[in-house]
Motif scaffolding. Structure first.
Motif, PDB file in Angstrom:
ATOM      1  N   HIS B  91       0.858  -1.174   0.000  1.00 16.72           N
ATOM      2  CA  HIS B  91       0.000   0.000   0.000  1.00 16.72           C
ATOM      3  C   HIS B  91       0.898   1.230   0.000  1.00 16.72           C
ATOM      4  CE1 HIS B  91      -2.842   2.972   1.716  1.00 16.72           C
ATOM      5  NE2 HIS B  91      -3.739   2.283   1.046  1.00 16.72           N
ATOM      6  N   ALA B  92       0.422   2.282  -0.615  1.00 16.89           N
ATOM      7  CA  ALA B  92       1.243   3.487  -0.748  1.00 16.89           C
ATOM      8  C   ALA B  92       1.637   4.075   0.600  1.00 16.89           C
ATOM      9  CB  ALA B  92       0.489   4.533  -1.562  1.00 16.89           C
ATOM     10  N   SER B  93       0.813   3.830   1.627  1.00 14.74           N
ATOM     11  CA  SER B  93       1.084   4.427   2.933  1.00 14.74           C
ATOM     12  C   SER B  93       2.285   3.783   3.599  1.00 14.74           C
ATOM     13  CB  SER B  93      -0.133   4.256   3.830  1.00 14.74           C
ATOM     14  OG  SER B  93      -0.310   2.889   4.137  1.00 14.74           O
ATOM     15  N   MET B  95       2.013   1.393   5.575  1.00 13.82           N
ATOM     16  CA  MET B  95       1.577   1.027   6.920  1.00 13.82           C
ATOM     17  C   MET B  95       1.283  -0.465   7.002  1.00 13.82           C
ATOM     18  SD  MET B  95      -0.766   4.224   7.829  1.00 13.82           S
ATOM     19  CE  MET B  95      -0.467   4.270   9.553  1.00 13.82           C
ATOM     20  N   ILE B 328       8.308  -1.493  -7.588  1.00 14.65           N
ATOM     21  CA  ILE B 328       7.079  -0.766  -7.878  1.00 14.65           C
ATOM     22  C   ILE B 328       6.023  -1.802  -8.199  1.00 14.65           C
ATOM     23  CG2 ILE B 328       5.945   0.775  -9.516  1.00 14.65           C
ATOM     24  CD1 ILE B 328       8.776   2.057  -9.910  1.00 14.65           C
ATOM     25  N   MET B 334       1.017   4.556 -12.770  1.00 18.49           N
ATOM     26  CA  MET B 334       0.100   4.578 -11.632  1.00 18.49           C
ATOM     27  C   MET B 334       0.536   3.651 -10.507  1.00 18.49           C
ATOM     28  SD  MET B 334      -3.637   4.760 -13.414  1.00 18.49           S
ATOM     29  CE  MET B 334      -4.519   5.156 -11.918  1.00 18.49           C
ATOM     30  N   GLY B 335       1.691   3.023 -10.661  1.00 25.00           N
ATOM     31  CA  GLY B 335       2.136   2.052  -9.679  1.00 25.00           C
ATOM     32  C   GLY B 335       2.469   2.665  -8.335  1.00 25.00           C
ATOM     33  N   VAL B 336       2.748   1.777  -7.397  1.00 21.28           N
ATOM     34  CA  VAL B 336       3.017   2.210  -6.027  1.00 21.28           C
ATOM     35  C   VAL B 336       4.368   1.651  -5.604  1.00 21.28           C
ATOM     36  CG1 VAL B 336       2.229   2.052  -3.650  1.00 21.28           C
ATOM     37  CG2 VAL B 336       0.562   2.182  -5.499  1.00 21.28           C
ATOM     38  N   LEU B 337       5.203   2.512  -5.055  1.00 20.81           N
ATOM     39  CA  LEU B 337       6.492   2.050  -4.547  1.00 20.81           C
ATOM     40  C   LEU B 337       6.259   1.263  -3.261  1.00 20.81           C
ATOM     41  CD1 LEU B 337       9.582   2.234  -4.954  1.00 20.81           C
ATOM     42  CD2 LEU B 337       9.536   4.177  -3.394  1.00 20.81           C
ATOM     43  N   GLN B 426       0.296  14.113  -7.376  1.00 24.25           N
ATOM     44  CA  GLN B 426       0.503  14.094  -5.933  1.00 24.25           C
ATOM     45  C   GLN B 426      -0.329  15.188  -5.270  1.00 24.25           C
ATOM     46  OE1 GLN B 426       1.862  11.514  -5.136  1.00 24.25           O
ATOM     47  NE2 GLN B 426       1.750  11.939  -2.960  1.00 24.25           N
ATOM     48  N   ARG B 429      -3.924  13.932  -5.240  1.00 21.70           N
ATOM     49  CA  ARG B 429      -4.139  12.908  -4.216  1.00 21.70           C
ATOM     50  C   ARG B 429      -4.265  13.554  -2.851  1.00 21.70           C
ATOM     51  NH1 ARG B 429       0.599   9.627  -6.771  1.00 21.70           N
ATOM     52  NH2 ARG B 429      -0.501   8.279  -8.233  1.00 21.70           N
ATOM     53  N   PHE B 430      -3.361  14.512  -2.620  1.00 21.45           N
ATOM     54  CA  PHE B 430      -3.408  15.220  -1.334  1.00 21.45           C
ATOM     55  C   PHE B 430      -4.765  15.903  -1.162  1.00 21.45           C
ATOM     56  CE2 PHE B 430      -3.242  19.666  -0.011  1.00 21.45           C
ATOM     57  CZ  PHE B 430      -3.131  19.500   1.346  1.00 21.45           C
ATOM     58  N   SER B 433      -7.646  13.370  -0.540  1.00 25.42           N
ATOM     59  CA  SER B 433      -7.715  12.748   0.780  1.00 25.42           C
ATOM     60  C   SER B 433      -8.009  13.787   1.856  1.00 25.42           C
ATOM     61  CB  SER B 433      -6.482  11.890   1.092  1.00 25.42           C
ATOM     62  OG  SER B 433      -5.332  12.657   1.215  1.00 25.42           O
TER      63      SER B 433
END
Lengths: 344, 558, 188
Positions: B91-93, B95, B328, B334-337, B426, B429-430, B433
């Motif tokens: 997940h991008a977070s 977490m 990624i 559109m991928g997520v690291l 970015q 997205r900010f 959210s």
């Protein structure tokens, strides 16, 4: 890593490159300028460029912004070139410096720097000069072969930097009113267009020499268009509207209103259509906004040229239309994918 | 030839797809351990139904769907549950989330499955039930539970769109799946068509995948499917976005917040169709998927890998090259690291790109926006990204919403073309959210206001009730006093006959009588019907009191 | 002269009637401004503003008695919103009033004696329990107002900041440093 978040790839294009292409596109026009009026313009351009870069660096330093990345974006250079091309060839050196410095410091950086200035900096510089130093702003050189006397390059430099003219020469002998100015003055004296256009300063379409320089800018415009650096909306709407308005007046009274092509190839019309109005920062972002903006600028240009007090109207037309940009943008928001009509 | 439509904008980034299409899909090795998150889908997190130490078989349910919108999670192989705890997830977070750690026993032993030869005979609810319990979710990246999308009233859905466009650079998992398993994909599509009562099926594949198009076309012909068409669509990013593909194939524009089914279209990924087939025909839950491993590896290729496989174990099988800086998940647009290289792959993992500084060089510093509108030119949602950027940057969220921020699909085309290198997506997205958080806060505030006002009114009511009770009590006491007074007064007056002549007095009299009776009733009951003994006691006490009184009188007189 | 006066009088009468009718017809119950201000306030009902709840504070702002910078739970965004709503200048928090991280109250169950004092203090009925029974806080309903903390005789209520998790995680504001260029001629 490109960053922590997608997209991780970007197209290799930068503001600096875009500006460089625009500078490149000015070269045909400048070359023709040199051909017809001598190399003095190159001195003005160089002087303006040095001033612009110096002031830009200073302003960035004062604001504690990173100097190098912004200095390298070439936007100050473009402002300098456009201003230098707008003011008379024989303008004294300090006129170029003052105009450029004002354009960069006041009209660009005081508004927040690149991207935040509401008014086209080059045109602000021009407007300040023509209001403050109207006499100096008429020192247009006559094109080669027109007028009795021609000035050597060293004589030109001498005048630009020291205000000295060679013995036996007066300013009136080497400079002349621009074709548009001449047209206006002559019409005031109740001459007919036909007769006016027979004067030696006029060429095939418009002013001798000037029409070729305009053609050079048109060529540069095609280059920008081919490189997809500008959209068709602004130049087409501007030149089209100018043609249309001038055409209507011309049809109505050909003796007192010049043919539309004369307007397109006179003054800064071509430069304005492809290089000044198309400044992305100070023009609308929506396609419809661009059309309205350019048409408005064309109307104002024509009105100022024909009925106003200044010889050319591009600068003031641009600045006046710059005021309307936020409104135009807000009004002309395009329809969004899947939504029925434009936003309410 | 079908007429195709266009959508606004789009870009042509280098595709980088050929690297991973050279070899067929390879079955990935059984990893040393599997980390299977319980929340891999849109909706509620699955509830774990196993405990640490349990032995599970391949395909055994380990997380049951919780609530309406949820999906099941299964053991990807047989082995022992080592832990159910919080682990970093894809997940991008970056977490942690609840995960089941499974240590394979190497036997890869299946639980008994319930295959179904004759799915046409099953009611649709039953089919949807199977899909829900098999954990089938959209494999295109949205991971929306498929059973929820396969519900339709008759003749409401005209077109079923199958998405095989795969427009993102690097990703080739759908390409390879279509090349190798076209027949099974079509069988799954047929199931979907039946569930949706859809009239026609349009399979959109970008024209840079001629092999996949040919394979799918051959399978359609071989299977004799009616009103099913394989359509080559132009290669343009993001042509594989559901909205964009629907637009290209049908001309219909599905706006943000509108369900495509309301416009008669439903869209699925081809990989999902394959999983639907496996789940219904063989009873196989979704425990593996095809995933592209590419980027900084010696042998980019596609793997059929188990859900939960740690990414580094998978990438190792494609021979990771030195200089890899991270993974990624998804494509470069559109991928997520990934927060760590060890996170387990999930149902949404269509691609893992081993990144390196050569592959994705450091971004140039962002400079000022010059309003060049290259972003607006490429925006497939026809937005004005430069305006949205301006508003998001200034945290002018209302205005951003006004300019249709939520129509942004975060495809990244704007950031890709930005000459000022501004991380536009970015900012969006900010802003999104932030708006969601504010809305949640507003909802909480409204709930709190309601509860507070209810409490206030309750306290008010209680106060009132207490006051009323008190008033009633006082009134009762007053009445009682009045009655006693009346009771004492009646014998003294002795005017009863006279009063009887007056009707008003009569009424009063009646009231007094009534009050007397009441008073009598109100008298302590324990003074009546006393035993002789008690009476004697009372008499005794009375006698004592009398004596005391006598004594007192005597004393004062003396 | 007379007719003019009559006309004027008639007009005055008609207009008066219209105004009177409008006053009755379009009568607005309560002060809508109070409701608007109340809608912006975070509804913690914490009383940190010095008023016994959000509504009283809203009323005080509407009457011009209270300042707009007295609501710490609303944060600076809250002040900004109030400023926008009322057409006033933004006013930063002064002195002691500072926004704290959003928290929820948690009862230490081993210490709670079941006195119900906290239940009476809670402005949103987010505490359940009965006399001599263990109390607990419904975290989802708790506004973090801290009003339950002082009444507790055994100090068993703790304010726990809400930790970030996957469901409330937010994308951060992009901070991309304007990097120092290779020529070394930059800063920030």
């Amino acid at each position: 890593m490109s960053g922590f978040f997608s997209p991780f790839i970007t197209k290799p294009v930068s503001v600096s490159q875009i500006m460089l292409h625009v500078l490149f596109a000015l070269i045909p026009g400048i070359a023709l300028y040199v051909w017809f009026y001598g190399p003095a313009i190159l001195v003005s351009i160089t002087l303006a460029s040095i001033t612009a870069l110096g002031i830009e660096a200073l302003m960035l330093k004062i604001q504690h912004k990173p100097v190098a990345p912004y200095l390298k974006d070439n936007s100050a250079l473009l402002t300098a070139w456009l201003l230098a091309l707008s003011i008379p060839t024989l303008a004294p050196w300090w006129l170029v410096v003052v105009g450029t410095a004002f354009a960069i410091s006041i009209s660009k950086h005081l508004y927040g720097g690149l991207g935040n200035n509401p008014f086209n900096p080059a045109m602000v510089g021009y407007a300040v000069l023509i209001i403050s130093f109207p006499a100096y702003m008429t020192h247009w050189l006559a094109p080669q072969g027109v007028g009795g006397v021609s000035m050597s390059f060293s004589d030109q430099l001498g005048y630009m930097f020291q205000g000295l003219l060679p013995d036996g020469l007066t300013l009136d002998a080497v400079t002349m009113a621009t074709p548009l100015d001449t047209l206006k003055t002559q019409l005031h004296q109740h001459s007919q267009i036909e007769h006016i256009l027979n004067m030696p300063i006029y060429g095939h379409l418009a002013g001798k020499g000037g029409e070729w320089v305009a053609g050079g800018f048109l060529l540069g415009g095609f280059y920008l268009f081919a490189k997809r650096l500008i959209s068709w909306h602004l130049p087409v709407a501007f030149l089209g509207s100018l043609f249309l308005i001038a055409g209507i007046f011309h049809l109505f009274d050909p003796a007192h209103y010049a043919a539309p092509l004369l307007h397109l190839f006179s003054g800064a019309a071509m430069l304005g259509a492809f290089f000044i109005l198309t400044d992305p920062v100070t023009s609308p972002t929506t396609p419809r906004g661009k059309l309205i903006f350019a048409a408005g600028a064309a109307l104002l240009t024509y009105l100022i040229r024909v009925f106003g007090g200044f010889p050319d109207g591009i600068a003031f037309a641009t600045l006046l239309m710059n005021i309307t940009v936020p409104l135009l943008d807000a009004w002309t928001q395009p329809k969004v994918f899947g939504k029925k009509e434009k936003r309410s | 030839m079908k007429t195709l439509y266009q959508f606004h904008g789009g870009i042509h980034p280098p595709t980088n797809k050929t690297q991973s299409t050279q070899t067929p899909i390879r079955l990935a090795q059984l990893p040393v351990k599997l980390v299977i998150p319980l929340h891999q889908h849109v909706g509620n997190c699955a509830k774990p139904v196993v405990e640490a130490g349990d032995y599970v078989l391949k395909g055994q349910l380990i997380g049951r769907p919780d609530g309406h919108l949820s999906s099941a999670i299964h053991a990807s192989t047989s082995g022992t549950i080592a832990a159910i705890d919080m682990q970093p997830v894809a997940h991008a977070s970056g977490m942690a989330d609840l995960c089941v750690t499974l240590i394979p026993d190497g036997l890869d032993k299946w639980i008994e499955l319930a295959p179904c030869d004759d799915w046409q005979s099953l009611p649709h609810t039953e089919l949807r039930h199977i899909l829900r319990n098999a954990g089938v979710v959209g494999l295109g990246g949205a991971v929306f539970p498929s059973d929820m999308k396969l519900y339709a009233h008759k003749h409401k859905i005209k077109t079923l769109v199958l998405n095989g466009a795969e427009c993102e650079p690097f990703i080739t998992c759908d390409d390879l799946l279509m090349r190798e398993r076209a027949g099974e994909i079509l069988l799954g599509i047929e199931m979907m068509r039946t569930l949706l009562y859809a009239e026609e099926v349009l399979i959109g594949i970008e024209d840079n995948k001629p092999e996949a198009i040919a394979a799918m076309q051959a399978a359609v012909t071989a299977g004799g499917y009616a009103r099913m068409e394989v359509i080559a669509v132009p290669t343009i990013y993001p042509g594989g976005g559901a909205k964009q593909l629907i637009r290209v194939l049908t001309g219909i524009e599905v706006a943000a917040g509108v369900r495509s089914t309301n416009l008669g279209v439903q869209c699925f990924n081809v990989g999902t169709a394959y999983s639907v087939w496996r789940a219904i025909r063989y009873g196989e839950p979704l425990i593996s998927r095809v995933v592209t491993v590419t980027g900084n590896v010696a042998h980019p290729q596609n793997f059929d890998a188990l859900i939960g496989t740690p990414m580094d174990e998978l990438v190792a099988q494609a021979d990771q090259l030195p200089g890899t800086t991270g993974y990624i998940m998804g494509g470069p647009m559109m991928g997520v690291l990934m927060p760590s290289m060890q996170v387990g792959m999930i149902k949404a993992t269509n691609c893992i790109i081993a990144s390196s500084d050569q592959l994705f060089p450091a971004a140039k510093p962002a400079v000022s926006c010059i309003r060049c509108t290259r972003c607006a030119d490429v925006c497939p949602a026809e937005l004005q990204p430069q305006e949205l950027y301006w508003f998001a940057k200034a945290k002018n969220l209302d205005k951003a919403e006004d300019y249709h921020l939520f129509d942004c699909i975060e495809c990244g085309a704007c950031s890709y073309v930005c000459p000022s290198n501004i991380p536009l997506v970015q900012y969006y997205r900010f802003a999104k959210s932030e708006i969601w958080a504010q809305e949640a806060g507003k909802k909480a505030a409204d709930a709190a206001r309601e509860r507070h006002e209810y409490r206030e009114s309750r306290i008010e009511r209680e106060k009132r009730e207490k006051a009323e009770k008190l008033a009633a009590k006082e009134k009762a006491a007053q009445d009682a006093r009045a009655q006693r007074a009346a009771l004492a007064a009646v014998p003294e007056t002795g005017t009863m006959p006279v009063a009887a002549e007056n009707p008003v007095q009569q009424k009063i009299q009646a009231a007094i009588e009534h009050a007397k009776l009441q008073a009598a009733a109100a008298k302590p009951k324990n003074t009546e019907q006393l035993t002789p003994h008690q009476l004697a006691e009372i008499a005794d006490i009375e006698a004592r009191r009398a004596r005391v009184r006598e004594l007192a009188k005597d004393n004062t007189e003396e | 002269m007379i007719s003019a006066l009559l006309v004027m009088a008639a007009i005055a009468g008609i207009l008066g009637a219209i105004l009177g009718f409008a006053a009755i017809k379009f009568r607005v119950e309560g002060n809508p401004l109070v409701a608007k201000i109340d809608a912006v306030l975070p509804q913690t009902q914490c009383g940190q503003c010095g008023f016994p709840g959000c509504k009283p504070y809203a009323t005080a702002i509407a009457e011009g008695v209270a300042d707009i910078n007295m609501c710490p739970p609303g944060g600076e965004e809250g002040i900004q919103k109030l400023a926008d709503l009322l057409g006033m200048e933004f006013k930063p928090f002064g002195g002691e009033t500072k926004p704290k991280p959003k928290s929820v109250a948690v009862i230490d169950e081993s210490t709670c004696i079941g006195c119900t004092l906290c239940i009476q203090a809670c402005p949103v009925d987010a505490i359940v329990g009965a006399a001599k029974q263990l109390h607990t806080i419904i975290a989802a309903e708790c506004t973090g107002c801290e009003l339950c903390v002082p009444p507790c005789p055994v100090d068993c209520i703790l304010m726990v900041p809400i930790a970030e998790n996957l469901s409330n995680w937010k994308w951060k504001y992009p901070v991309y440093a304007l990097t120092v260029s290779s020529s070394g001629n930059a800063a920030l």
